[in-house]
Design a protein around this motif. Structure first.
Motif, mmCIF file in Angstrom:
data_model
loop_
_atom_site.group_PDB
_atom_site.id
_atom_site.type_symbol
_atom_site.label_atom_id
_atom_site.label_comp_id
_atom_site.label_asym_id
_atom_site.label_seq_id
_atom_site.Cartn_x
_atom_site.Cartn_y
_atom_site.Cartn_z
ATOM 1 N N UNK A 205 0.859 -1.195 0.000
ATOM 2 C CA UNK A 205 0.000 0.000 0.000
ATOM 3 C C UNK A 205 0.887 1.235 0.000
ATOM 4 N N UNK A 206 0.563 2.191 -0.832
ATOM 5 C CA UNK A 206 1.207 3.505 -0.798
ATOM 6 C C UNK A 206 0.232 4.449 -0.104
ATOM 7 N N UNK A 207 0.593 4.887 1.107
ATOM 8 C CA UNK A 207 -0.319 5.651 1.956
ATOM 9 C C UNK A 207 0.202 7.078 2.096
ATOM 10 N N UNK A 208 -0.635 8.039 1.705
ATOM 11 C CA UNK A 208 -0.224 9.435 1.758
ATOM 12 C C UNK A 208 -0.242 9.979 3.176
ATOM 13 N N UNK A 209 -1.062 9.416 4.042
ATOM 14 C CA UNK A 209 -1.180 9.881 5.427
ATOM 15 C C UNK A 209 -2.452 9.343 6.029
ATOM 16 N N UNK A 210 -2.417 9.019 7.334
ATOM 17 C CA UNK A 210 -3.597 8.427 7.959
ATOM 18 C C UNK A 210 -3.929 7.118 7.278
ATOM 19 N N UNK A 211 -5.149 7.025 6.748
ATOM 20 C CA UNK A 211 -5.570 5.850 5.983
ATOM 21 C C UNK A 211 -5.840 6.196 4.520
#
Length: 224
Positions: free
Chosen positions: A113-119
């Protein structure tokens, strides 16, 4: 209504028989409740004394609900195949995967998963991790990047190599599917299965997406 004097009195056999049957059923019910009749049969009211056997399986249903046998695959049950999600389709972000901008890799689900921030998941996809137990779950950080790289022991060439951990013999990171002697070492449809010798293989388009997403210092979270 009164009976004419010249009509003889006739016994009402139908009512007497019905009364006798009713008394028999009542007696059987009382004796059965007192444990004086066998538990393997039950008299059906109005059946003329016929009996119906009680199977051993049905007698087990008298216990608590949690101990009762449950039909496998029946709708609405926890073990129903309709309620199970295969790892290839389970795209939910793993629990306790950290916070902030990060790359998350699940070893059991073979997914990134590439997560930008939080969820806020920007991209998720299947990968092929290592066939060896060479990477512990935990938090890492991107420390090196190479757009072109060569595998050890003539294991082929690869592109978009993003390193985040140190293995026993070489760095561990994300890259596209290596090419050896002009041929990919695995097929794209095999992603989702551990096949590498230490790193995490990706489809070319996904490798480019992670390359752009994860500069030096990006957090990498590895979950079981």
């Amino acid at each position: 209504m009164t009976r004419p004097p010249d009509v003889p009195l006739r016994p009402r056999y139908g009512r007497i028989a019905a009364l006798g049957s009713s008394l028999s059923v009542t007696a059987v019910a009382l004796l059965g409740g007192a444990g004086m009749l066998p538990s393997t049969a039950a008299v059906e009211a109005g059946s003329g004394g016929r009996t119906a056997a009680i199977s051993p399986a049905s007698s087990n249903l008298s216990g608590p609900a949690s101990a009762r046998p449950r039909a496998q695959g029946s709708p609405g049950t926890p073990d129903s195949s309709e309620n199970r999600i295969s790892p290839a389709r389970d795209t939910a972000l793993p629990d306790r995967s950290g916070s902030g901008r990060r790359v998350v890799f699940s070893e059991s689900r073979q997914r990134v998963w590439l997560v930008a921030g939080g969820n806020d998941v920007r991209r998720t996809y299947l990968v092929s991790g290592s066939v060896y137990d060479n990477l512990d779950p935990g938090r890492y950080e991107v420390y090196s990047r190479s757009e072109h790289a060569w595998g050890i022991d003539d294991s082929g060439t690869m592109r978009y190599f993003v390193r985040f951990a140190h293995g026993d013999n070489a760095a561990i990171g994300f890259h596209d599917i290596p090419v050896d002697d002009g041929r990919p070492v695995q097929r794209v449809d095999q992603l989702g299965t551990p096949l590498s010798h230490g790193c995490v293989r990706q489809r070319r388009a996904d490798a480019i997406a992670l390359w752009r997403f994860a500069p030096l210092g990006t957090r990498v979270v590895v979950t079981p």
